[in-house]
Design a protein around this motif. Sequence first.
Motif, short mmCIF file in Angstrom:
data_model
loop_
_atom_site.label_atom_id
_atom_site.label_comp_id
_atom_site.label_asym_id
_atom_site.label_seq_id
_atom_site.Cartn_x
_atom_site.Cartn_y
_atom_site.Cartn_z
N PRO A 16 40.85 38.14 48.74
CA PRO A 16 41.21 38.87 47.51
C PRO A 16 40.85 38.10 46.24
O PRO A 16 40.43 38.70 45.23
N ILE A 17 40.97 36.79 46.27
CA ILE A 17 40.58 35.98 45.10
C ILE A 17 39.08 36.10 44.88
O ILE A 17 38.62 36.32 43.75
N LEU A 18 38.30 35.98 45.94
CA LEU A 18 36.84 36.10 45.82
C LEU A 18 36.44 37.48 45.31
O LEU A 18 35.57 37.60 44.44
N GLN A 19 37.09 38.51 45.81
CA GLN A 19 36.79 39.87 45.36
C GLN A 19 37.13 40.04 43.89
O GLN A 19 36.37 40.67 43.14
N ARG A 20 38.26 39.49 43.46
CA ARG A 20 38.65 39.62 42.05
C ARG A 20 37.69 38.85 41.15
O ARG A 20 37.26 39.36 40.11
N LEU A 21 37.33 37.63 41.54
CA LEU A 21 36.39 36.85 40.73
C LEU A 21 35.03 37.54 40.65
O LEU A 21 34.38 37.54 39.59
#
Length: 100
Positions: free
Chosen positions: A44-49
């Motif tokens: 989820p962090i990678l997707q948000r970034l």
Amino acid sequence: MARSPNASPHTRAVLRALLAAHPCPSYGYDLSKATELKSGTLYPILQRLHAQGYLDAGWEDSPHPGKPPRHVYTLTPEGLRLAREGSERGTARTSKGVLT
């Protein structure tokens, strides 16, 4: 006071790992090992970034026959700036005895 974007400790850890690998692309598995984050936190962090324009993401064929393609991540110029700023702030905090 409003929280700055990408200020969570987990997000900072991901940005530090991406910065350490830059300019080489990073794989989710490698980022998981470097940050000690589980996939339910990391992806989820990678997707948000990526959605915010800080990461380029793409697919790369596996070098191993029969294995599925892998997602690769690289910092965009804006992401590189963000990661470097976070790294500088983290160094300043650490030098004052506060962990980041």
